[in-house]
Design a protein around this motif. Sequence first.
Motif, PDB file in Angstrom:
ATOM      1  N   CYS A  49       0.806  -1.229   0.000  1.00 40.12           N
ATOM      2  CA  CYS A  49       0.000   0.000   0.000  1.00 40.12           C
ATOM      3  C   CYS A  49       0.835   1.273   0.000  1.00 40.12           C
ATOM      4  CB  CYS A  49      -0.946  -0.007   1.205  1.00 40.12           C
ATOM      5  SG  CYS A  49      -2.122  -1.367   1.132  1.00 40.12           S
ATOM      6  N   ASN A  50       2.162   1.144  -0.047  1.00 39.69           N
ATOM      7  CA  ASN A  50       3.047   2.316  -0.082  1.00 39.69           C
ATOM      8  C   ASN A  50       2.755   3.301   1.036  1.00 39.69           C
ATOM      9  OD1 ASN A  50       4.764   1.712  -2.146  1.00 39.69           O
ATOM     10  ND2 ASN A  50       3.770   2.995  -3.666  1.00 39.69           N
ATOM     11  N   GLY A  51       2.487   2.799   2.232  1.00 42.31           N
ATOM     12  CA  GLY A  51       2.227   3.668   3.366  1.00 42.31           C
ATOM     13  C   GLY A  51       0.857   4.317   3.383  1.00 42.31           C
ATOM     14  N   HIS A  52      -0.030   3.910   2.500  1.00 40.61           N
ATOM     15  CA  HIS A  52      -1.397   4.455   2.461  1.00 40.61           C
ATOM     16  C   HIS A  52      -2.206   3.773   3.554  1.00 40.61           C
ATOM     17  CE1 HIS A  52      -4.034   7.060   0.300  1.00 40.61           C
ATOM     18  NE2 HIS A  52      -3.236   7.088  -0.742  1.00 40.61           N
ATOM     19  N   ALA A  53      -2.345   4.422   4.689  1.00 39.93           N
ATOM     20  CA  ALA A  53      -2.954   3.817   5.874  1.00 39.93           C
ATOM     21  C   ALA A  53      -4.385   3.348   5.634  1.00 39.93           C
ATOM     22  CB  ALA A  53      -2.909   4.794   7.044  1.00 39.93           C
ATOM     23  N   SER A  54      -5.163   4.107   4.861  1.00 41.26           N
ATOM     24  CA  SER A  54      -6.563   3.724   4.651  1.00 41.26           C
ATOM     25  C   SER A  54      -6.669   2.446   3.825  1.00 41.26           C
ATOM     26  CB  SER A  54      -7.346   4.863   3.995  1.00 41.26           C
ATOM     27  OG  SER A  54      -6.777   5.210   2.752  1.00 41.26           O
ATOM     28  N   LEU A  55      -5.831   2.303   2.799  1.00 42.51           N
ATOM     29  CA  LEU A  55      -5.838   1.073   2.013  1.00 42.51           C
ATOM     30  C   LEU A  55      -5.336  -0.104   2.835  1.00 42.51           C
ATOM     31  CD1 LEU A  55      -4.527   2.321  -1.451  1.00 42.51           C
ATOM     32  CD2 LEU A  55      -6.848   1.702  -0.831  1.00 42.51           C
ATOM     33  N   ALA A  56      -4.302   0.127   3.618  1.00 44.36           N
ATOM     34  CA  ALA A  56      -3.760  -0.939   4.459  1.00 44.36           C
ATOM     35  C   ALA A  56      -4.806  -1.414   5.467  1.00 44.36           C
ATOM     36  CB  ALA A  56      -2.503  -0.449   5.182  1.00 44.36           C
ATOM     37  N   ALA A  57      -5.552  -0.494   6.030  1.00 37.82           N
ATOM     38  CA  ALA A  57      -6.595  -0.867   6.995  1.00 37.82           C
ATOM     39  C   ALA A  57      -7.661  -1.736   6.334  1.00 37.82           C
ATOM     40  CB  ALA A  57      -7.228   0.384   7.599  1.00 37.82           C
ATOM     41  N   CYS A  58      -8.036  -1.402   5.110  1.00 40.63           N
ATOM     42  CA  CYS A  58      -9.035  -2.206   4.390  1.00 40.63           C
ATOM     43  C   CYS A  58      -8.499  -3.599   4.091  1.00 40.63           C
ATOM     44  CB  CYS A  58      -9.440  -1.499   3.096  1.00 40.63           C
ATOM     45  SG  CYS A  58     -10.392   0.001   3.377  1.00 40.63           S
ATOM     46  N   PHE A  59      -7.247  -3.691   3.658  1.00 39.66           N
ATOM     47  CA  PHE A  59      -6.638  -4.995   3.399  1.00 39.66           C
ATOM     48  C   PHE A  59      -6.616  -5.848   4.663  1.00 39.66           C
ATOM     49  CE2 PHE A  59      -4.525  -4.324  -0.756  1.00 39.66           C
ATOM     50  CZ  PHE A  59      -4.725  -5.597  -1.267  1.00 39.66           C
ATOM     51  N   GLU A  60      -6.165  -5.243   5.745  1.00 42.00           N
ATOM     52  CA  GLU A  60      -6.068  -5.994   6.999  1.00 42.00           C
ATOM     53  C   GLU A  60      -7.439  -6.454   7.473  1.00 42.00           C
ATOM     54  OE1 GLU A  60      -3.773  -3.372   9.451  1.00 42.00           O
ATOM     55  OE2 GLU A  60      -1.931  -3.832   8.349  1.00 42.00           O
ATOM     56  N   HIS A  61      -8.453  -5.631   7.269  1.00 40.93           N
ATOM     57  CA  HIS A  61      -9.809  -6.020   7.631  1.00 40.93           C
ATOM     58  C   HIS A  61     -10.245  -7.232   6.807  1.00 40.93           C
ATOM     59  CE1 HIS A  61     -13.969  -5.775   8.875  1.00 40.93           C
ATOM     60  NE2 HIS A  61     -14.341  -5.717   7.602  1.00 40.93           N
ATOM     61  N   ALA A  62     -10.024  -7.165   5.493  1.00 39.23           N
ATOM     62  CA  ALA A  62     -10.416  -8.269   4.608  1.00 39.23           C
ATOM     63  C   ALA A  62      -9.670  -9.551   4.952  1.00 39.23           C
ATOM     64  CB  ALA A  62     -10.179  -7.884   3.148  1.00 39.23           C
ATOM     65  N   GLN A  63      -8.377  -9.430   5.221  1.00 39.11           N
ATOM     66  CA  GLN A  63      -7.570 -10.617   5.519  1.00 39.11           C
ATOM     67  C   GLN A  63      -7.941 -11.242   6.861  1.00 39.11           C
ATOM     68  OE1 GLN A  63      -3.732  -8.800   5.041  1.00 39.11           O
ATOM     69  NE2 GLN A  63      -3.624  -9.330   2.877  1.00 39.11           N
ATOM     70  N   GLY A  64      -8.503 -10.457   7.747  1.00 41.69           N
ATOM     71  CA  GLY A  64      -8.893 -10.978   9.053  1.00 41.69           C
ATOM     72  C   GLY A  64     -10.252 -11.658   9.073  1.00 41.69           C
ATOM     73  N   LEU A  65     -10.973 -11.610   7.958  1.00 35.90           N
ATOM     74  CA  LEU A  65     -12.309 -12.203   7.904  1.00 35.90           C
ATOM     75  C   LEU A  65     -12.247 -13.701   7.623  1.00 35.90           C
ATOM     76  CD1 LEU A  65     -14.069  -9.539   5.652  1.00 35.90           C
ATOM     77  CD2 LEU A  65     -14.407  -9.847   8.101  1.00 35.90           C
ATOM     78  N   ALA A  66     -13.170 -14.426   8.224  1.00 33.91           N
ATOM     79  CA  ALA A  66     -13.355 -15.821   7.839  1.00 33.91           C
ATOM     80  C   ALA A  66     -13.984 -15.813   6.451  1.00 33.91           C
ATOM     81  CB  ALA A  66     -14.276 -16.529   8.834  1.00 33.91           C
ATOM     82  N   PHE A  67     -13.864 -16.926   5.717  1.00 34.30           N
ATOM     83  CA  PHE A  67     -14.327 -16.965   4.332  1.00 34.30           C
ATOM     84  C   PHE A  67     -15.776 -16.520   4.188  1.00 34.30           C
ATOM     85  CE2 PHE A  67     -16.269 -19.117   0.706  1.00 34.30           C
ATOM     86  CZ  PHE A  67     -15.487 -18.599  -0.310  1.00 34.30           C
TER      87      PHE A  67
END
Length: 115
Positions: A49-67
């Motif tokens: 995300c090149n330090g883009h905190a908002s994009l990183a937060a969305c990625f981390e949210h998605a990766q933390g979800l169960a399928f």
Amino acid sequence: RDDITSLCYTLVYLHRGDLPWMQVTGTSKEAVRSQILEMKQTVTTDDLCNGHASLAACFEHAQGLAFDERPSYEFLRASLASGEHFDQLEEEADEAQASLALRESCGITRQKRIV
């Protein structure tokens, strides 16, 4: 979850102009897919995300979800609506518009891209 992850990759691509695995080549489609999978599994969210905190937060949210878990659309909207993200997109759009105006004033026309 997969839809949100795909959306995040698209937003990262729009922000960066590329994704780390776009230039991967190999001897077969399977080899390329294997290399891309390995890159996706090893790249850090911050690097992607090149330090883009908002994009990183969305990625981390998605990766933390169960399928089959439903994402928090409120969280995603709030993250993407942060001023940092839209201010930068607005600046990039202004730069692109200025570049286009300069090319047109010099008589340079847009060429069609052949795919």
